[in-house]
Design a protein around this motif. Structure first.
Motif, PDB file in Angstrom:
ATOM      1  N   VAL A   1     132.912  26.721  39.678  1.00 34.77           N
ATOM      2  CA  VAL A   1     133.482  27.692  38.737  1.00 34.77           C
ATOM      3  C   VAL A   1     132.444  27.904  37.644  1.00 34.77           C
ATOM      4  CG1 VAL A   1     135.358  28.190  37.130  1.00 34.77           C
ATOM      5  CG2 VAL A   1     135.832  26.966  39.267  1.00 34.77           C
ATOM      6  N   ILE A   2     132.093  29.166  37.420  1.00 35.99           N
ATOM      7  CA  ILE A   2     131.030  29.495  36.458  1.00 35.99           C
ATOM      8  C   ILE A   2     131.516  30.522  35.455  1.00 35.99           C
ATOM      9  CG2 ILE A   2     129.119  28.950  38.005  1.00 35.99           C
ATOM     10  CD1 ILE A   2     128.953  31.965  38.643  1.00 35.99           C
ATOM     11  N   VAL A   3     130.780  30.606  34.354  1.00 36.51           N
ATOM     12  CA  VAL A   3     131.055  31.574  33.298  1.00 36.51           C
ATOM     13  C   VAL A   3     129.748  31.824  32.559  1.00 36.51           C
ATOM     14  CG1 VAL A   3     131.698  29.865  31.519  1.00 36.51           C
ATOM     15  CG2 VAL A   3     132.705  32.168  31.461  1.00 36.51           C
ATOM     16  N   ARG A   4     129.677  32.946  31.872  1.00 41.98           N
ATOM     17  CA  ARG A   4     128.488  33.253  31.064  1.00 41.98           C
ATOM     18  C   ARG A   4     128.273  32.193  29.996  1.00 41.98           C
ATOM     19  NH1 ARG A   4     129.509  39.297  28.738  1.00 41.98           N
ATOM     20  NH2 ARG A   4     129.683  40.411  30.716  1.00 41.98           N
ATOM     21  N   ASN A   5     127.029  32.005  29.614  1.00 38.20           N
ATOM     22  CA  ASN A   5     126.682  31.195  28.450  1.00 38.20           C
ATOM     23  C   ASN A   5     126.890  32.098  27.231  1.00 38.20           C
ATOM     24  OD1 ASN A   5     125.425  29.909  26.317  1.00 38.20           O
ATOM     25  ND2 ASN A   5     123.682  29.225  27.533  1.00 38.20           N
ATOM     26  N   ASP A   6     127.753  31.686  26.311  1.00 36.43           N
ATOM     27  CA  ASP A   6     128.068  32.510  25.132  1.00 36.43           C
ATOM     28  C   ASP A   6     126.863  32.760  24.238  1.00 36.43           C
ATOM     29  OD1 ASP A   6     130.729  32.673  25.895  1.00 36.43           O
ATOM     30  OD2 ASP A   6     131.334  30.951  24.677  1.00 36.43           O
TER      31      ASP A   6
ATOM     32  N   GLY B   1     121.721  52.827  31.026  1.00 39.88           N
ATOM     33  CA  GLY B   1     122.169  52.525  32.374  1.00 39.88           C
ATOM     34  C   GLY B   1     121.847  51.118  32.853  1.00 39.88           C
ATOM     35  N   GLU B   2     121.207  50.330  32.032  1.00 41.73           N
ATOM     36  CA  GLU B   2     120.905  48.933  32.368  1.00 41.73           C
ATOM     37  C   GLU B   2     121.596  48.026  31.362  1.00 41.73           C
ATOM     38  OE1 GLU B   2     116.662  48.463  32.187  1.00 41.73           O
ATOM     39  OE2 GLU B   2     116.431  48.985  34.290  1.00 41.73           O
ATOM     40  N   THR B   3     121.791  46.809  31.751  1.00 46.68           N
ATOM     41  CA  THR B   3     122.255  45.789  30.821  1.00 46.68           C
ATOM     42  C   THR B   3     121.052  44.914  30.499  1.00 46.68           C
ATOM     43  OG1 THR B   3     124.482  45.789  31.724  1.00 46.68           O
ATOM     44  CG2 THR B   3     123.818  43.844  30.479  1.00 46.68           C
ATOM     45  N   VAL B   4     120.790  44.754  29.214  1.00 42.42           N
ATOM     46  CA  VAL B   4     119.678  43.921  28.770  1.00 42.42           C
ATOM     47  C   VAL B   4     120.259  42.651  28.173  1.00 42.42           C
ATOM     48  CG1 VAL B   4     117.695  43.761  27.223  1.00 42.42           C
ATOM     49  CG2 VAL B   4     118.236  45.934  28.346  1.00 42.42           C
ATOM     50  N   LEU B   5     119.776  41.524  28.650  1.00 43.85           N
ATOM     51  CA  LEU B   5     120.213  40.224  28.163  1.00 43.85           C
ATOM     52  C   LEU B   5     119.083  39.593  27.365  1.00 43.85           C
ATOM     53  CD1 LEU B   5     121.745  38.791  31.466  1.00 43.85           C
ATOM     54  CD2 LEU B   5     122.871  40.177  29.723  1.00 43.85           C
ATOM     55  N   MET B   6     119.453  38.824  26.350  1.00 41.06           N
ATOM     56  CA  MET B   6     118.435  38.128  25.577  1.00 41.06           C
ATOM     57  C   MET B   6     118.865  36.686  25.360  1.00 41.06           C
ATOM     58  SD  MET B   6     117.023  38.707  21.783  1.00 41.06           S
ATOM     59  CE  MET B   6     116.700  37.189  20.943  1.00 41.06           C
ATOM     60  N   SER B   7     117.956  35.805  25.657  1.00 37.30           N
ATOM     61  CA  SER B   7     118.161  34.390  25.390  1.00 37.30           C
ATOM     62  C   SER B   7     117.346  34.040  24.151  1.00 37.30           C
ATOM     63  CB  SER B   7     117.698  33.543  26.580  1.00 37.30           C
ATOM     64  OG  SER B   7     117.680  32.185  26.215  1.00 37.30           O
ATOM     65  N   ALA B   8     118.034  33.811  23.047  1.00 41.14           N
ATOM     66  CA  ALA B   8     117.336  33.442  21.815  1.00 41.14           C
ATOM     67  C   ALA B   8     116.667  32.082  21.966  1.00 41.14           C
ATOM     68  CB  ALA B   8     118.309  33.431  20.643  1.00 41.14           C
ATOM     69  N   GLU B   9     117.316  31.175  22.700  1.00 41.59           N
ATOM     70  CA  GLU B   9     116.762  29.835  22.916  1.00 41.59           C
ATOM     71  C   GLU B   9     115.440  29.900  23.673  1.00 41.59           C
ATOM     72  OE1 GLU B   9     119.525  27.303  24.919  1.00 41.59           O
ATOM     73  OE2 GLU B   9     120.996  27.405  23.310  1.00 41.59           O
ATOM     74  N   GLN B  10     115.390  30.751  24.698  1.00 37.16           N
ATOM     75  CA  GLN B  10     114.202  30.845  25.538  1.00 37.16           C
ATOM     76  C   GLN B  10     113.232  31.925  25.055  1.00 37.16           C
ATOM     77  OE1 GLN B  10     114.128  29.765  29.319  1.00 37.16           O
ATOM     78  NE2 GLN B  10     115.930  28.489  29.182  1.00 37.16           N
ATOM     79  N   GLY B  11     113.709  32.812  24.160  1.00 37.55           N
ATOM     80  CA  GLY B  11     112.875  33.912  23.698  1.00 37.55           C
ATOM     81  C   GLY B  11     112.550  34.889  24.815  1.00 37.55           C
ATOM     82  N   GLN B  12     113.498  35.085  25.735  1.00 38.07           N
ATOM     83  CA  GLN B  12     113.279  35.930  26.903  1.00 38.07           C
ATOM     84  C   GLN B  12     114.282  37.081  26.940  1.00 38.07           C
ATOM     85  OE1 GLN B  12     110.973  35.569  29.386  1.00 38.07           O
ATOM     86  NE2 GLN B  12     110.075  33.746  28.492  1.00 38.07           N
TER      87      GLN B  12
ATOM     88  N   SER C   1     119.182  28.469  36.249  1.00 39.25           N
ATOM     89  CA  SER C   1     117.872  27.902  35.888  1.00 39.25           C
ATOM     90  C   SER C   1     117.396  28.399  34.522  1.00 39.25           C
ATOM     91  CB  SER C   1     116.823  28.231  36.956  1.00 39.25           C
ATOM     92  OG  SER C   1     116.412  29.586  36.879  1.00 39.25           O
ATOM     93  N   GLN C   2     117.905  29.555  34.112  1.00 37.19           N
ATOM     94  CA  GLN C   2     117.546  30.119  32.813  1.00 37.19           C
ATOM     95  C   GLN C   2     118.599  29.810  31.743  1.00 37.19           C
ATOM     96  OE1 GLN C   2     114.482  31.738  32.379  1.00 37.19           O
ATOM     97  NE2 GLN C   2     114.274  30.833  34.413  1.00 37.19           N
ATOM     98  N   ALA C   3     119.576  28.954  32.079  1.00 37.65           N
ATOM     99  CA  ALA C   3     120.670  28.554  31.177  1.00 37.65           C
ATOM    100  C   ALA C   3     121.489  29.753  30.711  1.00 37.65           C
ATOM    101  CB  ALA C   3     120.133  27.770  29.983  1.00 37.65           C
ATOM    102  N   MET C   4     121.660  30.743  31.588  1.00 34.05           N
ATOM    103  CA  MET C   4     122.416  31.940  31.247  1.00 34.05           C
ATOM    104  C   MET C   4     123.877  31.849  31.684  1.00 34.05           C
ATOM    105  SD  MET C   4     119.420  34.655  32.102  1.00 34.05           S
ATOM    106  CE  MET C   4     120.202  36.060  31.367  1.00 34.05           C
TER     107      MET C   4
END
Length: 93
Positions: free
Chosen positions: A7-12, A21-32, A84-87
């Protein structure tokens, strides 16, 4: 490791926005930054609430009219990358 019974869920902590038309995600922890299109956007949207991977795959197979085995292979690979990206994170069922 992500398996069909996981069972999985997004990382808040992951920020997301719809841009052209795209979804852009940003990981502040990874700077990606990550760009999601079409099916990957749909998967990300379905991870707003906890979902069992097998149920997610079944819903995607039905929505896209694709064989379940194909969806499972592709979706598990994508979810492994997100993990693997902690997302995403696993939750207790």
């Amino acid at each position: 490791m992500v398996a069909k019974n996981t069972v999985i869920v997004r990382n808040d902590a992951i920020l997301s926005a719809a841009i052209g038309g795209e979804t852009v995600l940003m990981s502040a922890e990874q700077g990606q930054y990550y760009a999601l299109t079409a099916t990957s956007h749909d998967i990300w949207d379905r991870l707003k609430t906890p979902v069992r991977v097998a149920d997610l795959c079944a819903a995607l197979a039905e929505a896209y009219g694709v064989p379940l085995e194909t969806v499972e292979t592709d979706t598990l690979a994508f979810l492994e990358y997100l993990e693997s990206q902690a997302m995403i994170k696993t939750v207790q069922a």
